[in-house]
Design a protein around this motif. Structure first.
Motif, PDB file in Angstrom:
ATOM      1  N   LEU A 257       0.742  -1.172   0.076  1.00  0.00           N
ATOM      2  CA  LEU A 257       0.095  -0.038   0.252  1.00  0.00           C
ATOM      3  C   LEU A 257       0.678   1.138   0.161  1.00  0.00           C
ATOM      4  O   LEU A 257       1.757   1.414   0.864  1.00  0.00           O
ATOM      5  N   VAL A 258       1.002   2.091  -0.891  1.00  0.00           N
ATOM      6  CA  VAL A 258       1.662   3.417  -1.079  1.00  0.00           C
ATOM      7  C   VAL A 258       0.874   4.607  -1.565  1.00  0.00           C
ATOM      8  O   VAL A 258      -0.385   4.133  -2.069  1.00  0.00           O
ATOM      9  N   GLY A 259       1.192   5.783  -0.984  1.00  0.00           N
ATOM     10  CA  GLY A 259       0.583   6.856  -1.734  1.00  0.00           C
ATOM     11  C   GLY A 259       1.698   7.629  -2.550  1.00  0.00           C
ATOM     12  O   GLY A 259       2.944   7.593  -2.386  1.00  0.00           O
ATOM     13  N   ILE A 260       1.154   8.102  -3.595  1.00  0.00           N
ATOM     14  CA  ILE A 260       2.147   8.743  -4.597  1.00  0.00           C
ATOM     15  C   ILE A 260       1.526  10.343  -5.027  1.00  0.00           C
ATOM     16  O   ILE A 260       0.382  10.150  -4.821  1.00  0.00           O
ATOM     17  N   ASP A 261       2.715  10.880  -5.180  1.00  0.00           N
ATOM     18  CA  ASP A 261       2.231  12.344  -5.437  1.00  0.00           C
ATOM     19  C   ASP A 261       2.935  12.685  -6.953  1.00  0.00           C
ATOM     20  O   ASP A 261       4.298  12.283  -6.858  1.00  0.00           O
ATOM     21  N   GLY A 262       2.602  13.225  -8.043  1.00  0.00           N
ATOM     22  CA  GLY A 262       3.176  13.353  -9.133  1.00  0.00           C
ATOM     23  C   GLY A 262       2.173  14.171 -10.199  1.00  0.00           C
ATOM     24  O   GLY A 262       1.419  14.947  -9.797  1.00  0.00           O
TER      25      GLY A 262
ATOM     26  N   VAL B  55       1.212   6.883 -24.485  1.00  0.00           N
ATOM     27  CA  VAL B  55       0.988   6.418 -23.315  1.00  0.00           C
ATOM     28  C   VAL B  55       0.980   7.415 -22.410  1.00  0.00           C
ATOM     29  O   VAL B  55       1.625   8.418 -22.217  1.00  0.00           O
ATOM     30  N   THR B  56      -0.102   7.443 -21.375  1.00  0.00           N
ATOM     31  CA  THR B  56      -0.117   8.331 -20.392  1.00  0.00           C
ATOM     32  C   THR B  56       0.046   7.553 -18.972  1.00  0.00           C
ATOM     33  O   THR B  56      -0.476   6.380 -18.746  1.00  0.00           O
ATOM     34  N   GLU B  57       0.993   8.145 -18.449  1.00  0.00           N
ATOM     35  CA  GLU B  57       1.135   7.696 -16.865  1.00  0.00           C
ATOM     36  C   GLU B  57       1.608   8.916 -16.119  1.00  0.00           C
ATOM     37  O   GLU B  57       1.674   9.893 -16.298  1.00  0.00           O
ATOM     38  N   VAL B  58       1.531   8.514 -14.628  1.00  0.00           N
ATOM     39  CA  VAL B  58       1.943   9.214 -13.653  1.00  0.00           C
ATOM     40  C   VAL B  58       3.255   9.401 -13.551  1.00  0.00           C
ATOM     41  O   VAL B  58       3.980   8.164 -13.078  1.00  0.00           O
ATOM     42  N   VAL B  59       3.898  10.497 -13.446  1.00  0.00           N
ATOM     43  CA  VAL B  59       5.393  10.624 -13.255  1.00  0.00           C
ATOM     44  C   VAL B  59       5.622  10.997 -11.686  1.00  0.00           C
ATOM     45  O   VAL B  59       4.975  12.171 -11.462  1.00  0.00           O
ATOM     46  N   VAL B  60       6.085  10.029 -10.875  1.00  0.00           N
ATOM     47  CA  VAL B  60       5.894  10.455  -9.452  1.00  0.00           C
ATOM     48  C   VAL B  60       7.087  11.154  -9.051  1.00  0.00           C
ATOM     49  O   VAL B  60       8.241  11.097  -9.272  1.00  0.00           O
ATOM     50  N   ASP B  61       6.781  12.216  -8.140  1.00  0.00           N
ATOM     51  CA  ASP B  61       7.628  13.074  -7.468  1.00  0.00           C
ATOM     52  C   ASP B  61       7.810  12.737  -6.204  1.00  0.00           C
ATOM     53  O   ASP B  61       9.198  12.693  -5.747  1.00  0.00           O
ATOM     54  N   ASN B  62       6.982  12.289  -5.441  1.00  0.00           N
ATOM     55  CA  ASN B  62       7.019  11.595  -3.976  1.00  0.00           C
ATOM     56  C   ASN B  62       6.209  10.547  -3.856  1.00  0.00           C
ATOM     57  O   ASN B  62       5.351  10.425  -4.302  1.00  0.00           O
ATOM     58  N   PHE B  63       6.683  10.021  -2.715  1.00  0.00           N
ATOM     59  CA  PHE B  63       5.717   8.738  -2.478  1.00  0.00           C
ATOM     60  C   PHE B  63       5.917   8.421  -0.804  1.00  0.00           C
ATOM     61  O   PHE B  63       6.911   8.971  -0.199  1.00  0.00           O
ATOM     62  N   ALA B  64       5.081   7.754  -0.360  1.00  0.00           N
ATOM     63  CA  ALA B  64       4.819   7.337   0.914  1.00  0.00           C
ATOM     64  C   ALA B  64       4.424   5.906   1.184  1.00  0.00           C
ATOM     65  O   ALA B  64       3.425   5.474   0.360  1.00  0.00           O
ATOM     66  N   LEU B  65       5.188   4.966   1.937  1.00  0.00           N
ATOM     67  CA  LEU B  65       4.747   3.870   2.206  1.00  0.00           C
ATOM     68  C   LEU B  65       3.881   3.698   3.309  1.00  0.00           C
ATOM     69  O   LEU B  65       4.018   4.496   4.390  1.00  0.00           O
ATOM     70  N   LEU B  66       2.595   3.318   2.923  1.00  0.00           N
ATOM     71  CA  LEU B  66       1.390   3.525   3.906  1.00  0.00           C
ATOM     72  C   LEU B  66       1.282   2.264   4.860  1.00  0.00           C
ATOM     73  O   LEU B  66       0.320   2.081   5.552  1.00  0.00           O
ATOM     74  N   GLU B  67       2.012   1.188   4.742  1.00  0.00           N
ATOM     75  CA  GLU B  67       2.151   0.180   5.702  1.00  0.00           C
ATOM     76  C   GLU B  67       3.178   0.350   6.687  1.00  0.00           C
ATOM     77  O   GLU B  67       4.061   0.651   6.226  1.00  0.00           O
ATOM     78  N   PRO B  68       2.781  -0.146   7.908  1.00  0.00           N
ATOM     79  CA  PRO B  68       4.120  -0.219   8.981  1.00  0.00           C
ATOM     80  C   PRO B  68       5.225  -1.106   8.359  1.00  0.00           C
ATOM     81  O   PRO B  68       4.854  -2.030   7.906  1.00  0.00           O
ATOM     82  N   ARG B  69       6.288  -0.986   8.835  1.00  0.00           N
ATOM     83  CA  ARG B  69       7.683  -1.825   8.551  1.00  0.00           C
ATOM     84  C   ARG B  69       7.225  -2.918   8.842  1.00  0.00           C
ATOM     85  O   ARG B  69       7.676  -3.991   8.101  1.00  0.00           O
ATOM     86  N   SER B  70       6.757  -3.510  10.061  1.00  0.00           N
ATOM     87  CA  SER B  70       6.469  -5.010  10.364  1.00  0.00           C
ATOM     88  C   SER B  70       5.314  -5.425   9.388  1.00  0.00           C
ATOM     89  O   SER B  70       5.600  -6.820   9.213  1.00  0.00           O
ATOM     90  N   ALA B  71       4.636  -4.909   8.933  1.00  0.00           N
ATOM     91  CA  ALA B  71       3.408  -5.330   8.022  1.00  0.00           C
ATOM     92  C   ALA B  71       4.118  -5.663   6.692  1.00  0.00           C
ATOM     93  O   ALA B  71       4.008  -6.691   5.921  1.00  0.00           O
ATOM     94  N   ARG B  72       4.903  -4.857   6.242  1.00  0.00           N
ATOM     95  CA  ARG B  72       5.583  -4.896   4.964  1.00  0.00           C
ATOM     96  C   ARG B  72       6.794  -6.079   5.037  1.00  0.00           C
ATOM     97  O   ARG B  72       6.637  -6.926   4.106  1.00  0.00           O
ATOM     98  N   ASN B  73       7.378  -6.234   6.103  1.00  0.00           N
ATOM     99  CA  ASN B  73       8.078  -7.355   6.202  1.00  0.00           C
ATOM    100  C   ASN B  73       7.435  -8.809   6.240  1.00  0.00           C
ATOM    101  O   ASN B  73       7.695  -9.570   5.778  1.00  0.00           O
ATOM    102  N   ASN B  74       6.445  -8.573   7.206  1.00  0.00           N
ATOM    103  CA  ASN B  74       5.640 -10.016   7.116  1.00  0.00           C
ATOM    104  C   ASN B  74       4.809 -10.427   5.754  1.00  0.00           C
ATOM    105  O   ASN B  74       4.856 -11.545   5.336  1.00  0.00           O
TER     106      ASN B  74
END
Length: 181
Positions: free
Chosen positions: A70-75, A92-111
Motif C-alpha cells: 500500500l503506497v501513496g504517490i504524488d506526481g 502512453v499516459t502515465e503518472v510521473v512520481v515526484d514523491n511517495f509514502a509507504l502506507l504500511e508499518p514496516r512490520s506489516a511490509r516485512n511480514n
C-alpha cells in the motif's frame, strides 16, 4: 496551470527497475486504486494506473515495496508517444512520481514479503504500529526522512516500536517555559 495527481493504492506487481544508457535509474509499476463507489452488483471496482519514477527515488522505491504494498504517490500526469515496429503511433499516459509514502508499518511490509516468499497469506495486525509514513521519499534519496524511530536501543517498549516513551513507566516533566508557544 496545474497538473497534480495524488493516488493511494496497491502495487499490482513488483517495480520494474531499469537503467538508461546514461545510468539513470527508472522504475515502472502499476497501481490499483479503488473507486469510491460500487457498481450495479455492489462490487467495488479499481482503476489500474501506470506510473514511472526516476533516479534515486526509483531505487529506494524498488527496494522498499513489492507486489501488494500500500503506497501513496504524488506526481504529475504525462502523455508521451512513439512509433512502434508496425509504424503506428502509440500514446502512453502515465503518472510521473515526484514523491511517495509507504502506507504500511514496516512490520506489516516485512511480514507480507516473508509470507509471499513462503506462499502464506498475510496476517492482520490490529495493534498500533506507529507512523505509517515511516519511509517516505521527497526525491532527495532519503528514504527515512519521516522515520520516527530513534534507534536508542530501548528494548523495553513492547506496544509501539516507534514510540520511545511507550511502556517506559517514566513520567515526562515539562514546564510551561519548555513549550514553544
Amino acid at each position: 496551470m496545474l497538473n497534480r495527481a495524488v493516488l493511494t493504492g496497491r502495487l499490482t506487481r513488483d517495480v520494474d527497475l531499469r537503467y538508461t544508457q546514461s545510468g539513470t535509474a527508472v522504475g515502472t509499476f502499476s497501481l490499483a486504486v479503488d473507486r469510491s463507489f460500487t457498481n450495479r452488483n455492489g462490487e467495488r471496482e479499481a482503476d489500474f494506473i501506470n506510473c514511472v519514477i526516476w533516479r534515486k527515488s526509483a531505487e529506494n522505491f524498488a527496494n522498499f515495496v513489492h507486489k501488494g504494498s500500500l503506497v501513496g504517490i504524488d506526481g504529475r500526469i504525462q502523455t508521451r508517444n512513439y512509433e512502434n515496429q508496425q509504424g503506428n503511433r502509440v500514446y502512453v499516459t502515465e503518472v510521473v512520481v515526484d514523491n511517495f509514502a509507504l502506507l504500511e508499518p514496516r512490520s506489516a511490509r516485512n511480514n507480507n514479503a516473508n509470507n509471499q516468499q513462503n506462499g502464506n497469506a498475510p496476517q492482520q495486525n490490529n495493534g498500533n504500529n506507529g507512523n505509517p509514513f515511516d519511509n517516505n521519499s521527497n526525491g532527495n534519496g532519503n528514504a527515512n526522512a519521516g522515520s520516527a524511530s530513534s534507534g536508542n536501543g530501548n528494548n523495553g517498549n513492547q506496544g509501539n516500536p516507534n514510540d520511545p516513551f511507550a511502556n517506559s513507566g517514566d513520567s515526562i516533566d515539562i514546564s510551561d517555559d519548555d513549550l514553544p508557544f
